[in-house]
Design a protein around this motif. Structure first.
Motif, PDB file in Angstrom:
ATOM      1  N   ILE A 106       0.850  -1.203   0.047  1.00  0.00           N
ATOM      2  CA  ILE A 106       0.127  -0.041   0.116  1.00  0.00           C
ATOM      3  C   ILE A 106       0.873   1.024   0.003  1.00  0.00           C
ATOM      4  CG2 ILE A 106      -1.492   1.376   1.731  1.00  0.00           C
ATOM      5  CD1 ILE A 106      -2.987  -1.407   2.030  1.00  0.00           C
ATOM      6  N   GLU A 107       2.092   1.121   0.787  1.00  0.00           N
ATOM      7  CA  GLU A 107       3.025   2.374   0.708  1.00  0.00           C
ATOM      8  C   GLU A 107       3.372   2.653  -0.660  1.00  0.00           C
ATOM      9  OE1 GLU A 107       6.209   1.779   3.577  1.00  0.00           O
ATOM     10  OE2 GLU A 107       7.366   3.202   2.344  1.00  0.00           O
ATOM     11  N   LYS A 108       3.513   1.582  -1.615  1.00  0.00           N
ATOM     12  CA  LYS A 108       4.280   1.990  -2.587  1.00  0.00           C
ATOM     13  C   LYS A 108       3.158   2.095  -3.642  1.00  0.00           C
ATOM     14  CE  LYS A 108       8.271   1.523  -1.715  1.00  0.00           C
ATOM     15  NZ  LYS A 108       9.348   2.817  -1.452  1.00  0.00           N
ATOM     16  N   ARG A 109       1.778   1.986  -3.369  1.00  0.00           N
ATOM     17  CA  ARG A 109       0.608   2.328  -4.168  1.00  0.00           C
ATOM     18  C   ARG A 109       0.609   1.369  -5.525  1.00  0.00           C
ATOM     19  NH1 ARG A 109      -2.970   4.062  -1.054  1.00  0.00           N
ATOM     20  NH2 ARG A 109      -4.223   4.793  -2.836  1.00  0.00           N
ATOM     21  N   VAL A 110       1.030   0.065  -5.168  1.00  0.00           N
ATOM     22  CA  VAL A 110       1.166  -1.056  -6.501  1.00  0.00           C
ATOM     23  C   VAL A 110      -0.477  -1.379  -6.925  1.00  0.00           C
ATOM     24  CG1 VAL A 110       2.179  -3.040  -7.194  1.00  0.00           C
ATOM     25  CG2 VAL A 110       3.265  -1.758  -5.143  1.00  0.00           C
ATOM     26  N   GLY A 111      -0.505  -1.364  -8.127  1.00  0.00           N
ATOM     27  CA  GLY A 111      -1.642  -1.391  -9.154  1.00  0.00           C
ATOM     28  C   GLY A 111      -2.265  -2.796  -8.521  1.00  0.00           C
ATOM     29  N   ALA A 112      -1.489  -3.852  -8.325  1.00  0.00           N
ATOM     30  CA  ALA A 112      -2.187  -5.376  -8.116  1.00  0.00           C
ATOM     31  C   ALA A 112      -1.352  -5.785  -7.053  1.00  0.00           C
ATOM     32  CB  ALA A 112      -2.026  -5.994  -9.399  1.00  0.00           C
ATOM     33  N   ILE A 113      -2.223  -6.638  -6.182  1.00  0.00           N
ATOM     34  CA  ILE A 113      -1.575  -7.672  -5.221  1.00  0.00           C
ATOM     35  C   ILE A 113      -1.728  -9.140  -5.598  1.00  0.00           C
ATOM     36  CG2 ILE A 113      -1.371  -5.982  -3.384  1.00  0.00           C
ATOM     37  CD1 ILE A 113      -3.694  -7.641  -2.046  1.00  0.00           C
ATOM     38  N   ALA A 114      -0.889  -9.736  -5.242  1.00  0.00           N
ATOM     39  CA  ALA A 114      -1.190 -11.273  -5.530  1.00  0.00           C
ATOM     40  C   ALA A 114      -1.136 -12.023  -4.018  1.00  0.00           C
ATOM     41  CB  ALA A 114      -0.006 -12.069  -6.298  1.00  0.00           C
ATOM     42  N   VAL A 115      -2.029 -12.603  -3.647  1.00  0.00           N
ATOM     43  CA  VAL A 115      -2.017 -13.537  -2.254  1.00  0.00           C
ATOM     44  C   VAL A 115      -1.949 -14.843  -3.039  1.00  0.00           C
ATOM     45  CG1 VAL A 115      -3.599 -12.032  -1.142  1.00  0.00           C
ATOM     46  CG2 VAL A 115      -4.700 -13.722  -2.671  1.00  0.00           C
ATOM     47  N   PHE A 116      -1.279 -16.002  -2.113  1.00  0.00           N
ATOM     48  CA  PHE A 116      -1.152 -17.298  -2.365  1.00  0.00           C
ATOM     49  C   PHE A 116      -1.402 -18.368  -1.545  1.00  0.00           C
ATOM     50  CE2 PHE A 116       3.503 -17.085  -0.814  1.00  0.00           C
ATOM     51  CZ  PHE A 116       3.548 -15.832  -0.481  1.00  0.00           C
TER      52      PHE A 116
END
Ligand code: HMG
Ligand code: MG
Length: 308
Positions: free
Chosen positions: A94-104
């Motif tokens: 969130i700090e880096k404002r990444v456009g997508a996360i991947a949970v695994f």
């Protein structure tokens, strides 16, 4: 039998910078990784898994995740994703404002325990919280859910397709936008993947599923062919065929992006990417790792260039 292929666009999710490097003994310099990502974008790839916000002691090769994200720009009309194992990883994403996360997670208890030190149920609980928070803090964000060992686990053996379907349904219910089904150790042949696909199709539709093949035994592209015939259009792959999972002994390289592009385009499909530029992007990384090119389509090009 007439081909079922109708839609010509194939979607590639490039996982080389993350999945390709997480298992290497040698750590690649951050600037080399950054250039790799920039070159992959320049080659036309629009979805790239750049790194992981996992514990740096568990995966030291990706300890520079934050620093790397500061050096690269998300492609226009595309997105970067990062692997997130828990809320601590989410804070960093969130700090880096990444456009997508991947949970695994995975379809095998043994695998999940070794990979993230949780049971499958615990992993779903943790990821439920991760997805809810990500959705409220980054409303435009995209969520990938990985489900590994969908055919076989390196520790527990064959996996029941029904378990794969149940977990796929759960990940989608929890808010994943798609589920990437991982044939993590590269053992499967098309008949086995079709068996899984048939059961998964009872709980969701094709557009929510991505296939993630490893090429350990040279069967990845055959599996892609079978899934294209079945109407799937989204595939994970790794430039240069880099990769393997640190918690899946024997998991050889991921399906090479070059081989996926060659196969799809030779079949009259469109990937929007440039095969030669993808291969060129992976060369400095392969060199840093002291590894040969693993994409078969590229080996053929080179052999043709060097033969008398
Ligand atoms: P743990 O040791 O059980 O974590 O690891 P914990 O919650 O007990 O915390 C221990 C310490 O870690 C604490 O620090 C936490 O703050 C810290 P301390 O108090 O001791 O100083 N910590 C973190 N630090 C940074 N970032 C974090 C983080 N979380 C906790 N996110 C954990 C649990 C999940 C963290 C660990 O097991 C881990 O990082 N695992 C990741 C392993 C991994 O990356 N595996 C490869 C994934 S690839 C894959 O699964 C397959 C795929 O490619 C598809 C396919 O091919 O099938 C996707
Ligand atoms: Mg993988």
């Amino acid at each position: 039998m007439p081909s079922l292929i109708t839609d010509r666009n194939v979607r590639i999710i490039e996982v080389g910078p993350r999945d390709g490097l997480q298992n290497e003994k040698v750590s690649v310099a951050t600037e080399v990784k950054a250039q790799f990502v920039r070159d992959l974008v320049a080659a036309g790839l629009r979805e790239i898994e750049v790194t992981s916000f996992v514990h740096p002691k568990w995966v030291p090769q990706l300890a520079d995740a934050g620093e790397l994200l500061d050096l690269v720009l998300e492609p226009e009309g595309g997105r970067f994703s990062v692997l997130v194992p828990n809320e601590k990883g989410l804070d960093r994403a969130i700090e880096k404002r990444v456009g997508a996360i991947a949970v695994f997670t995975a379809a095998s208890e043994e695998f999940v325990r070794r990979n993230i030190n949780m049971s499958i149920a615990e992993s779903l609980e943790v990821f439920g919280r991760v997805i809810d928070r990500y959705r409220s803090e980054v409303p435009t964000g995209f969520v990938r859910g990985y489900l590994s060992t969908v055919v076989e686990c390196p520790f527990a053996g064959k996996v029941e397709p029904g378990i794969v379907a149940d977990l796929t349904a759960k990940l989608l219910e929890m808010g994943c936008d798609e589920v990437s089904l991982g044939e993590t150790i590269g053992v499967a042949v098309p008949s086995e993947v079709i068996e899984v696909a048939k059961v998964v199709e009872q709980v969701t539709n094709h557009s929510k599923v991505v296939w993630h093949f490893h090429d350990t035994r040279g069967t990845a592209i055959a599996n892609v062919g079978a899934m294209l015939e079945r109407g799937y259009r989204s595939f994970d792959s790794s430039a240069g065929g880099l990769g393997g999972c640190p918690y899946a002994p024997g998991a050889g390289g991921n399906l090479a992006t070059e081989d996926l592009v060659y196969f799809a385009e030779r079949n009259g499909m469109v990937t929007g990417s440039d095969l030669a530029l993808i291969a060129a992007a992976s060369l400095p990384v392969l060199e840093a790792l002291g590894r040969p090119m693993m994409a078969k389509s590229q080996l053929a090009v080179r052999a043709a260039c060097t033969s008398p």
